[in-house]
Each structure stands twice: as structure tokens, then as C-alpha cells.
Scaffold this active site. Structure first.
Site, PDB file in Angstrom:
ATOM      1  N   LEU A 107       0.835  -1.197   0.000  1.00  0.00           N
ATOM      2  CA  LEU A 107       0.000   0.000   0.000  1.00  0.00           C
ATOM      3  C   LEU A 107       0.873   1.250   0.000  1.00  0.00           C
ATOM      4  CD1 LEU A 107      -2.835  -0.953   2.527  1.00  0.00           C
ATOM      5  CD2 LEU A 107      -2.530  -1.585   0.131  1.00  0.00           C
ATOM      6  N   GLY A 152       1.264  -5.211   1.391  1.00  0.00           N
ATOM      7  CA  GLY A 152       0.177  -5.240   0.401  1.00  0.00           C
ATOM      8  C   GLY A 152       0.590  -5.908  -0.902  1.00  0.00           C
ATOM      9  N   ASN A 176       4.677  -7.789   6.528  1.00  0.00           N
ATOM     10  CA  ASN A 176       5.464  -7.054   7.520  1.00  0.00           C
ATOM     11  C   ASN A 176       4.776  -5.785   8.003  1.00  0.00           C
ATOM     12  OD1 ASN A 176       5.695  -5.743   5.007  1.00  0.00           O
ATOM     13  ND2 ASN A 176       7.520  -4.669   5.706  1.00  0.00           N
ATOM     14  N   GLU A 177       3.521  -5.558   7.568  1.00  0.00           N
ATOM     15  CA  GLU A 177       2.911  -4.253   7.830  1.00  0.00           C
ATOM     16  C   GLU A 177       2.679  -3.976   9.315  1.00  0.00           C
ATOM     17  OE1 GLU A 177       1.453  -6.594   5.993  1.00  0.00           O
ATOM     18  OE2 GLU A 177      -0.487  -7.070   6.893  1.00  0.00           O
TER      19      GLU A 177
END
Ligand SMILES: CCCCCC/C=C\CC(=O)SCCNC(=O)CCNC(=O)[C@H](O)C(C)(C)COP(=O)(O)OP(=O)(O)OC[C@H]1O[C@@H](n2cnc3c(N)ncnc32)[C@H](O)[C@@H]1OP(=O)(O)O
Length: 201
Positions: A107, A152, A176-177
Site C-alpha cells: 500500500l 500489500g 510485515n505491515e
């Protein structure tokens, strides 16, 4: 051969691969133009090459520097997939990147900073629409991950039926967000919940 087998399994049809393509919808084409105008962009972020003889389309993400999933990018991606979806001759879709080293950086972080609540809502709806559209696609979908694909970008690849990644230790992939403090928003939209149930069957 593997793709044809997969097509047969997913679609139950193989004889229509060589059917002529139907034309895309004008309203969707103009939606791409609106998206590009909003972003003041001159070149498309998505390139689609459809091979009539194989029935397979290759969708290349070409939005430097890292194919980040902005609202404009997601809009263009969804419209491209919808157009292919409407083409009965298209049975398979390969998603890949035209950029060196990066499939998608996930994202677009700039979409999450200093934006109005309305714009944020529009952005997150576009994220939901992207993965629902991909996940529920009638086409056989394959992510050809030819570069790093964090967060994302990984999500996008997970919405495909198959994933193939370049064997390169410098390319990373994963969700990993949470390290950035980003979590998936809870979907309260009835359609999203309904579609999610449909997809899981
Ligand atoms: C039901 C819905 C569930 C949704 C759940 C939420 C899912 C996902 C959330 C997210 O995706 S948040 C985004 C997380 N992304 C990242 O953490 C990726 C960070 N980027 C990288 O690791 C690296 O950039 C890369 C992709 C490995 C590429 O490395 P490279 O060395 O080739 O390039 P850089 O120099 O690092 O970057 C170039 C340029 O791009 C900008 N940039 C990188 N990532 C993003 C991004 N995600 N959004 C916007 N911009 C990004 C970076 O800042 C550089 O810009 P400049 O400094 O050149 O201006």
C-alpha cells in the site's frame, strides 16, 4: 500444460480459449482516464497484453519507483481486471512487474498520511475491492513475483490462485505491515462479508 490443466479445473471449460474477444466497456475506459487525470498522470500504471491464441493475459505493473498501491493504481488495476473478466476469451491472468527488483511495495504509505477521512475511506474501499475482485475472479490467476513484495504486495500475490517467485535472496516477501503499526481494518460492509464467505467455499 499446467496452466491449461488449471484452467480446466477452475473453469470447467477449455474449448472456448480461442473465442474472439468482446470489446471493453466505454464507461470503464473513461474511469481509467478520470483516475489518470486525478493523479495528473500521463502514462498508465498498468499494461495488459492479452494473447488471443492462449487465452492468457499478462498484466504488468509499471508504476515507478516501486508499484505502490495508491488509490489511482488500485482503481486502474481493478478496472483492468474487470475488463479482462468481461472478456469470455480470457481464461488466465498473470500479474507481474515491469520494474526491476520490485513486484510491489504494498500500500502507498502516502495514502495514509495527511488525507481527509473521505479520501481514507475511498482508499481503503479500493484496497478491499482489489483483493475481493482478485480472490473471487473466474480467471485462473497467477502472481509472477519478480521482485520484492512486502505487505500489500504480498497480499496482492496471495489473492492469486498460484504464486511463482524469482529465486533471488535479495527479494523479500511477507506480511510485515504490523511492524509499521498497520492492521487490516475490520470490514463491516455487508457485501464484503458476503463476498468473503462466498470466496471461502
Ligand atoms: C483486507 C485488507 C488488508 C490490508 C492489510 C494491510 C496490508 C498492507 C499494508 C501495507 O502494504 S503498508 C506498506 C508496507 N510497505 C512497506 O513496508 C514497503 C517499504 N518499502 C521497501 O521495503 C522498499 O522500498 C522495497 C519495496 C523493498 C524497494 O526497495 P528499493 O531499495 O528498491 O527502493 P527504496 O529506495 O526503498 O524506495 C524507492 C522509493 O519508493 C518509496 N517507497 C517505497 N515503498 C513505498 C510505499 N509502500 N509507499 C510509498 N512509497 C514507497 C521510497 O520512499 C522511495 O522514495 P524516494 O525516497 O525515492 O522518494
Amino acid at each position: 500444460m499446467a496452466l491449461r490443466a488449471a484452467l480446466r479445473q477452475k473453469c470447467g471449460l477449455i474449448g472456448i480459449l480461442s473465442q474472439p474477444s468482446s470489446s471493453g466497456s466505454h464507461s470503464r475506459v473513461s474511469a481509467v482516464l478520470v483516475s489518470q487525470m486525478r493523479n495528473n498522470a500521463t502514462s498508465p500504471k498498468i499494461k495488459v497484453d492479452f494473447n488471443q491464441s492462449t487465452g492468457v493475459a499478462v498484466l504488468s505493473m509499471q508504476s515507478p519507483p516501486v508499484n505502490s498501491l495508491s488509490l489511482d493504481f488500485l482503481t486502474e488495476l481493478c478496472i483492468s481486471v474487470e475488463k479482462l473478466e468481461m472478456d469470455r476469451a480470457c481464461r488466465g491472468l498473470i500479474i507481474t512487474s515491469s520494474l526491476p527488483k520490485v513486484f510491489s511495495a504494498g500500500l502507498d504509505i502516502l495514502e495514509m498520511y495527511g488525507k481527509s477521512p473521505e479520501r481514507c475511506g475511498e482508499f481503503w474501499r479500493a484496497v478491499q475491492e482489489m483483493w475481493l475482485k482478485m480472490y473471487s475472479s473466474n480467471m485462473v490467476t497467477i502472481a509472477a513475483i519478480n521482485g520484492s513484495s512486502p505487505a500489500g504486495g504480498c497480499l496482492l500475490s496471495l489473492t492469486c490462485d498460484y504464486r511463482i517467485m524469482s529465486d533471488n535472496p535479495r527479494y523479500s516477501i511477507g506480511l510485515n505491515e504490523t511492524l509499521l503499526g498497520i492492521v487490516a481494518p475490520f470490514g463491516t460492509d455487508k457485501n464484503i462479508i458476503k463476498n468473503t464467505h462466498t470466496c471461502s467455499n
